[in-house]
Design a protein around this motif. Structure first.
Motif, PDB file in Angstrom:
ATOM      1  N   VAL A   1     -64.264 -41.904  30.485  1.00 44.12           N
ATOM      2  CA  VAL A   1     -62.825 -42.323  29.890  1.00 44.12           C
ATOM      3  C   VAL A   1     -62.659 -41.418  28.619  1.00 44.12           C
ATOM      4  CG1 VAL A   1     -61.777 -44.317  28.612  1.00 44.12           C
ATOM      5  CG2 VAL A   1     -62.892 -44.792  30.647  1.00 44.12           C
ATOM      6  N   ARG A   2     -61.128 -40.901  28.571  1.00 47.66           N
ATOM      7  CA  ARG A   2     -60.771 -39.996  27.809  1.00 47.66           C
ATOM      8  C   ARG A   2     -59.435 -40.578  26.904  1.00 47.66           C
ATOM      9  NH1 ARG A   2     -61.819 -36.754  31.945  1.00 47.66           N
ATOM     10  NH2 ARG A   2     -59.691 -36.906  32.802  1.00 47.66           N
TER      11      ARG A   2
ATOM     12  N   GLU B   1     -55.838 -42.398  28.101  1.00 51.58           N
ATOM     13  CA  GLU B   1     -55.956 -42.763  29.666  1.00 51.58           C
ATOM     14  C   GLU B   1     -55.687 -44.298  29.559  1.00 51.58           C
ATOM     15  OE1 GLU B   1     -58.672 -39.844  32.193  1.00 51.58           O
ATOM     16  OE2 GLU B   1     -59.771 -41.496  31.266  1.00 51.58           O
ATOM     17  N   TRP B   2     -55.210 -44.795  31.010  1.00 56.50           N
ATOM     18  CA  TRP B   2     -54.934 -45.906  31.161  1.00 56.50           C
ATOM     19  C   TRP B   2     -56.449 -46.758  31.849  1.00 56.50           C
ATOM     20  CZ3 TRP B   2     -51.622 -49.320  29.663  1.00 56.50           C
ATOM     21  CH2 TRP B   2     -50.502 -48.835  28.831  1.00 56.50           C
TER      22      TRP B   2
ATOM     23  N   ALA C   1     -58.850 -45.397  24.780  1.00 58.98           N
ATOM     24  CA  ALA C   1     -57.923 -45.765  25.973  1.00 58.98           C
ATOM     25  C   ALA C   1     -57.057 -46.551  25.798  1.00 58.98           C
ATOM     26  CB  ALA C   1     -58.945 -46.036  27.086  1.00 58.98           C
TER      27      ALA C   1
ATOM     28  N   THR D   1     -48.726 -49.348  33.776  1.00 56.56           N
ATOM     29  CA  THR D   1     -49.517 -47.907  33.513  1.00 56.56           C
ATOM     30  C   THR D   1     -48.750 -46.932  33.997  1.00 56.56           C
ATOM     31  OG1 THR D   1     -50.600 -48.037  35.725  1.00 56.56           O
ATOM     32  CG2 THR D   1     -51.813 -49.051  33.700  1.00 56.56           C
TER      33      THR D   1
ATOM     34  N   HIS E   1     -56.128 -44.698  35.302  1.00 52.91           N
ATOM     35  CA  HIS E   1     -56.962 -43.452  35.529  1.00 52.91           C
ATOM     36  C   HIS E   1     -58.618 -44.089  35.880  1.00 52.91           C
ATOM     37  CE1 HIS E   1     -53.858 -42.004  32.677  1.00 52.91           C
ATOM     38  NE2 HIS E   1     -53.962 -40.794  33.272  1.00 52.91           N
TER      39      HIS E   1
END
Length: 347
Positions: free
Chosen positions: A163-164, A167-168, A190, A230, A235
């Motif tokens: 996860v970045r 992101e969703w 996130a 989203t 993501h």
């Protein structure tokens, strides 16, 4: 020592007096100060785990103090405050030497491959590979709550889900695993959508970081709702419950090249789930499993706890005595309440 013991699968466990454990040459014995109540233990009690031999003592989320160490243990001594991953690596097989102790070929699992921590004492093998030192300021109940659900979610979000910030992330199921994942994904920057059947859990999910919620009991199409929130799909998405419906929804609500991580155990009647494979191919989706976390990876998580970015103590729910554990274990076939239940009294 006193321990929770079941002698037949699916029949009521009892409190019994059993022999105190002794450490293996490469192991330790820990005086249990706290142990979590987990749905995985319910699966074991129901007979869904082939590793369990009867009679059996469940319990795998634990924290306590070392009271004895085997002759080959070099890193630990009596008096050390410790916790341990629920999957212990042998330290010698191919997976362990490549750093993947969580899928060790000869793994040690308290509460499954060996007697667990619903007891005054528990023996832990491969101590030098698997024990984690606890900060003095961390309460045992908080440390025990890390042992399965929190660390599993940490690895699922950070290592497997990659996860970045920005992101969703969709989290299906707001039990102990799901709430942990929501907190961790939010701390990673996130935007988290929490999905559950009850408004009470969804309200708590917002308090610990979710930016949006979906009540699956009143929403006709969960996948459509997540995609609307989203703007095209998550993501990364996690099935934190372990049910054919939540698994299907988690995969289906992904955007192109999205990542699904399966954390919730799918056993018994829920062992098989429909997978929208045409979408997996067309959207180049990833389907990943996540099974615990290595002891050496605790350091990154502990630093986020120390600096206040993660607050697992908020997820600790009711605290009970060992004599209440049999009833609590049997009740875990239903949906969990808010937070993680922990046994903290053993006398």
């Amino acid at each position: 020592m006193k321990a929770v013991v079941f002698e037949k699968f699916g029949e009521a466990p009892t409190i019994q007096t059993v022999p105190d454990p002794k450490p293996a040459a490469d192991g330790v014995v820990i005086k249990v100060e706290a142990t979590g109540l987990c749905r995985s233990d319910w699966h074991g009690w129901m007979g869904h785990d082939d590793d369990i031999s009867l009679p059996h003592v469940p319990g795998h989320e634990l924290a306590g103090v070392v009271v004895a160490a085997g002759k080959r243990v070099t890193n630990w001594k009596a008096g050390d405050r410790v916790t341990v991953p629920f999957v212990g690596g042998c330290g010698h097989c191919f997976e362990c030497t490549s750093g993947n102790h969580q899928v060790c070929e000869h793994q040690f699992q308290p509460g499954f491959t060996a007697w667990g921590s619903f007891a005054e004492y528990v023996a832990i093998d491969f101590a030098d590979t698997n024990l984690v030192r606890l900060p003095e300021e961390m309460e045992f109940a908080t440390a025990a709550s890390l042992g399965c659900r929190f660390v599993t979610s940490f690895r699922a979000i950070v290592d497997q889900g990659r996860v970045r910030p920005g992101e969703w992330v969709a989290v299906h199921g707001c039990g102990g695993v799901g709430l942990s994942a929501i907190m961790i994904a939010s701390a990673m920057g996130a935007n988290v959508v929490a999905i559950d059947l009850t408004d009470e859990k969804l309200e708590f999910a917002r308090k610990i970081g979710a930016v949006a919620t979906v009540n699956a009991s009143t929403t006709p199409n969960v996948v459509k709702a997540v995609k609307q929130i989203t703007n095209g799909g998550a993501h990364m998405s996690m099935d934190a419950l372990g049910h054919p419906t939540t698994c299907f929804n988690s995969i289906s609500n992904l955007r192109r090249r999205g990542r699904h991580v399966q954390v919730g155990l799918m056993l018994g009647d829920h062992a098989r789930a429909a997978v929208p494979m045409s979408k997996v191919i067309a959207f180049e989706l990833e389907i990943l499993g996540s099974h615990g976390m290595q002891a050496f990876r605790y350091q990154a998580m502990m630093e986020m706890i120390r600096t206040g970015k993660l607050k697992p103590e908020l997820l600790v729910g009711r605290k009970i005595g060992l004599d209440e554990a049999p009833a609590a274990l049997m009740a875990m076939g239903g949906f969990e309440g808010i937070g993680i239940g922990v046994v903290t009294k053993f006398q």
